[in-house]
Design a protein around this motif. Structure first.
Motif, mmCIF file in Angstrom:
data_model
loop_
_atom_site.group_PDB
_atom_site.id
_atom_site.type_symbol
_atom_site.label_atom_id
_atom_site.label_comp_id
_atom_site.label_asym_id
_atom_site.label_seq_id
_atom_site.Cartn_x
_atom_site.Cartn_y
_atom_site.Cartn_z
ATOM 1 N N PRO A 297 0.811 -1.212 0.000
ATOM 2 C CA PRO A 297 0.000 0.000 0.000
ATOM 3 C C PRO A 297 0.850 1.270 0.000
ATOM 4 O O PRO A 297 0.464 2.269 -0.606
ATOM 5 C CB PRO A 297 -0.820 -0.097 1.288
ATOM 6 N N GLY B 129 -3.493 2.485 -5.393
ATOM 7 C CA GLY B 129 -3.702 1.363 -4.472
ATOM 8 C C GLY B 129 -5.143 0.917 -4.442
ATOM 9 O O GLY B 129 -5.438 -0.286 -4.397
ATOM 10 N N PHE C 155 -1.411 -7.329 -2.159
ATOM 11 C CA PHE C 155 -0.116 -6.811 -1.747
ATOM 12 C C PHE C 155 0.732 -7.928 -1.164
ATOM 13 O O PHE C 155 0.231 -8.910 -0.641
ATOM 14 C CB PHE C 155 -0.299 -5.704 -0.705
#
Length: 178
Positions: free
Chosen positions: A129, A137, A147
């Motif tokens: 992030p 993001g 992620f």
């Protein structure tokens, strides 16, 4: 045998990969220098060169492309391998393979004509992030991206060992490095 491992890294993560490649090459008996491409002044003193860059917007970082263009003559005169660090492994499963293939084709084509590398390895890196702030993001998450650290260290090490093998099997290099 002297090998240069140069890198262009936005957040230091591609530099970590470069250091691991250098470690493996040293383990195979090579003398290896690792340096950020922006700090390398003369790649001509090396028997072989390995260069890697983070991939942003489907391209190498400007520091890396500038280095390759400035030192094209030196790079054409010796064996060169390239690695690129993107984020295809963080994409949803359905998009990973097509995105990886498309990115690999695009990067290899863009670099092949400049330096004629002996090999190109497209890797996935770290996606977080903090690396994709704000709308990027949110969009990444919105399409199902995840992620994490997607670096495949075993693949990286195997590729570095292949480079070492190719170099040791090349009589022109082994006699020059003696």
């Amino acid at each position: 045998m002297r090998i240069l491992v140069g890198h262009a890294s936005a957040h230091g993560l591609t530099a970590e990969i470069a250091r691991r490649i250098a470690e493996v090459l040293r383990g195979q008996g090579a003398s290896v220098d690792v340096e950020r491409m922006g700090r390398i002044t003369d790649p001509g003193g090396y028997d072989a060169v390995v260069l890697g860059s983070a991939v942003h917007h489907q391209a190498w970082l400007p520091e890396a492309t500038g280095f390759v263009r400035r030192h094209r003559g030196d790079l054409l005169a010796r064996p060169v391998w390239l690695f690129s660090v993107g984020m295809s492994a963080g994409l949803p499963r359905l998009l990973r393979r097509p995105a990886h293939r498309a990115q690999d084709r695009r990067l290899a084509a863009a670099l092949r004509d400049v330096v004629r590398p002996r090999g190109h390895l497209l890797l996935s890196g770290v996606t977080g992030p903090d690396l994709l702030p704000g709308a990027a993001g949110l969009l990444f998450r919105g399409i199902g991206g995840h992620f994490g650290d997607h670096r495949d260290w075993a693949e990286i090490e195997a590729w570095a060992r292949r480079i070492a093998r190719e170099l040791s099997d090349d009589p022109a290099i082994t006699s020059a490095g003696s």
